[in-house]
Design an enzyme around this catalytic site. Sequence first.
Site, short mmCIF file in Angstrom:
data_model
loop_
_atom_site.label_atom_id
_atom_site.label_comp_id
_atom_site.label_asym_id
_atom_site.label_seq_id
_atom_site.Cartn_x
_atom_site.Cartn_y
_atom_site.Cartn_z
CE LYS A 34 1.53 -10.48 -8.32
NZ LYS A 34 0.82 -9.39 -7.62
O1 G3P Z 1 0.75 -5.37 -8.80
C1 G3P Z 1 1.64 -4.85 -7.87
C2 G3P Z 1 1.08 -3.59 -7.34
O2 G3P Z 1 0.00 -3.88 -6.52
C3 G3P Z 1 2.03 -2.73 -6.62
O3 G3P Z 1 1.50 -1.44 -6.71
O4 G3P Z 1 1.21 0.90 -6.11
O5 G3P Z 1 1.87 -0.79 -4.37
O6 G3P Z 1 3.49 -0.08 -6.11
P1 G3P Z 1 2.05 -0.29 -5.78
#
Ligand code: G3P
Length: 217
Positions: free
Chosen positions: A84
Amino acid sequence: MEIYLDTANLAEIREAASWGILSGVTTNPTLIAREHGADFKAIITEIAELVDGPISAETISLDAEGMVREGLEYASWHSNVIIKVPSTTEGLRAVNQLAWHGIRCNVTLCFNAVQALLAARAGAFIISPFVGRVDDTGVDGMALIREIAGIYRQDREITTKILAASIRHPRHIVEAALAGADIATCPFKVLQQAMRHPLTDRGIEQFLADWKSRSAS
Ligand code: G3P
């Protein structure tokens, strides 16, 4: 649309893998940090043993040289590991160089369709638009998935997969599939919520009650 789990928690991964639904796993530095000081290499290697699909390990360098150095190391841990890198110009350069080494990249933190187009042109295996975080800004996150899907569909040379990230609730999964995402990466809690329905529970109760009354008569 494939389902990935967005976690570094081995118990959650084991559980979801046992349901037979998992095609991959995504991690990020925040998710790794939640595992209380567990060794990064040990976690990624164990996940890669548990799930036979792409396992995203995220670089922390800001420059392409560092991303490539990290990427070469992480990819050497297991053939399922993909790298990533962020949606930056340095990230594009790293994707291009890692692709030259035969290493697949997931370009993360994507917030507009041009980032997605350039990531694909650089040779990204996956692009990760963050739908939940776009929603948080008051803009429709799914519109971004639709735009990217439209752009990718018009260009036969693009094979980059669209991964809907930052999934916050079960409806996001449905909308991502309808918008043209190839993959949705979901927190474990969201997958559990998705499989719960009061009418399913009530139906099971009713069937069991009827079954018992039948045996009694
Ligand atoms: O895959 C990316 C994800 O983990 C981000 O999620 O909920 O932190 O925006 P969030």
